[in-house]
Design an enzyme around this catalytic site. Structure first.
Site, short mmCIF file in Angstrom:
data_model
loop_
_atom_site.label_atom_id
_atom_site.label_comp_id
_atom_site.label_asym_id
_atom_site.label_seq_id
_atom_site.Cartn_x
_atom_site.Cartn_y
_atom_site.Cartn_z
N ASN A 46 33.95 39.52 35.80
CA ASN A 46 34.42 40.39 36.88
C ASN A 46 33.36 41.44 37.18
O ASN A 46 32.66 41.92 36.28
CB ASN A 46 35.78 41.00 36.57
CG ASN A 46 35.85 41.78 35.27
OD1 ASN A 46 35.16 41.47 34.31
ND2 ASN A 46 36.72 42.78 35.22
N ILE A 47 33.25 41.76 38.46
CA ILE A 47 32.24 42.72 38.92
C ILE A 47 32.97 43.75 39.78
O ILE A 47 33.41 43.44 40.89
CB ILE A 47 31.15 42.00 39.74
CG1 ILE A 47 30.53 40.86 38.92
CG2 ILE A 47 30.08 43.00 40.20
CD1 ILE A 47 29.62 39.93 39.72
N GLU A 48 33.13 44.95 39.23
CA GLU A 48 33.89 45.98 39.94
C GLU A 48 32.99 46.81 40.85
O GLU A 48 31.77 46.65 40.87
CB GLU A 48 34.63 46.86 38.91
CG GLU A 48 35.63 46.03 38.11
CD GLU A 48 36.53 46.84 37.21
OE1 GLU A 48 36.23 48.01 36.93
OE2 GLU A 48 37.57 46.28 36.78
N CYS A 57 36.75 39.01 40.89
CA CYS A 57 37.23 38.53 39.59
C CYS A 57 36.25 37.54 38.98
O CYS A 57 35.46 36.89 39.69
CB CYS A 57 38.57 37.84 39.75
SG CYS A 57 39.94 38.92 40.15
N GLU A 59 36.83 34.59 37.78
CA GLU A 59 37.06 33.22 38.23
C GLU A 59 36.35 32.96 39.56
O GLU A 59 35.72 31.92 39.76
CB GLU A 59 38.57 32.95 38.41
CG GLU A 59 39.39 33.11 37.15
CD GLU A 59 39.91 34.53 36.94
OE1 GLU A 59 39.17 35.50 37.23
OE2 GLU A 59 41.05 34.66 36.47
N CYS A 94 44.59 35.87 38.95
CA CYS A 94 45.33 36.56 40.01
C CYS A 94 45.60 35.61 41.17
O CYS A 94 45.04 34.52 41.26
CB CYS A 94 44.56 37.80 40.48
SG CYS A 94 43.23 37.45 41.65
N CYS A 97 42.53 34.47 43.24
CA CYS A 97 41.72 33.45 42.57
C CYS A 97 42.42 32.09 42.59
O CYS A 97 41.76 31.06 42.76
CB CYS A 97 41.41 33.87 41.13
SG CYS A 97 40.22 35.22 41.06
N1 THU Z 1 40.40 40.33 36.77
C1 THU Z 1 39.69 39.17 36.68
O1 THU Z 1 38.46 39.16 36.72
N2 THU Z 1 40.38 38.01 36.54
C2 THU Z 1 41.73 37.93 36.35
O2 THU Z 1 42.25 36.86 36.18
C3 THU Z 1 42.54 39.16 36.35
C4 THU Z 1 41.84 40.39 36.80
C5 THU Z 1 39.64 41.59 36.85
C6 THU Z 1 39.66 42.32 38.16
C7 THU Z 1 39.39 43.75 37.72
O3 THU Z 1 38.00 43.94 37.58
C8 THU Z 1 40.02 43.83 36.35
O4 THU Z 1 40.16 42.51 35.90
C9 THU Z 1 41.35 44.54 36.31
O5 THU Z 1 42.22 44.02 37.24
#
Ligand code: THU
Length: 141
Positions: A46-48, A57, A59, A94, A97
């Site tokens: 995941n890259i915020e 996310c 995935e 999520c 995804c």
């Molecule tokens: N996130 C994912 O990368 N994949 C998931 O299946 C659930 C959520 C990430 C998004 C965000 O950076 C962090 O988790 C919290 O929601």
């Protein structure tokens, strides 16, 4: 159906990708490992973003890496996630995804491996996670 060795390999790859998570806002670190039809594994984390909504996310990172490399056939994805130092839960993809997966896979056979670690995981097909999903067929594609 994937064998135990392949499942373990995917989870290990997802764990490695998780170490590269960029998640300074949630501190929730996610890693994914996507198995392509040709046997190649594409990983993602995941890259915020400070603006929050551009966050990607793990995935989707894995899918977009693969598709941008010309790969469009996939059989499974392993996902691991959680905050460091906290007990792990099974990391479930999520809704966004799930929809991205729906674009490129056969939902009846594509396996989503939600793992706590290499020893503990559960597997659902995409069809189970996104019943009656909207897919290219619906547009006649
Ligand atoms: N996130 C994912 O990368 N994949 C998931 O299946 C659930 C959520 C990430 C998004 C965000 O950076 C962090 O988790 C919290 O929601």
């Amino acid at each position: 159906m994937l064998n135990d060795n392949k499942i373990r390999e995917l989870i290990e790859n997802a764990e490695k990708a998780r170490t590269r998570s960029y998640s300074p806002y949630s501190n929730f670190k996610v890693g994914a490992a996507l198995l392509a039809g040709n046997g190649k594994i594409f990983t993602g984390c995941n890259i915020e973003n400070a603006a929050f909504s551009p966050t990607n996310c793990a995935e989707r990172t894995a899918f977009f890496k693969a598709v941008s490399e010309g790969i469009r056939e996939f059989t499974a994805i392993a996902i691991v996630g959680g905050k460091d130092g906290e007990e792990r839960e099974f990391c479930s993809p999520c809704g966004v995804c799930r929809q991205v997966m729906m674009e490129f896979v056969d939902p009846k056979t594509f396996e989503v491996i939600m793992a706590k670690g290499t020893g503990e995981y559960r597997i659902s097909t995409l069809a189970e996670l996104l019943p009656y999903g909207f897919k290219p067929d619906n547009l006649g594609n």
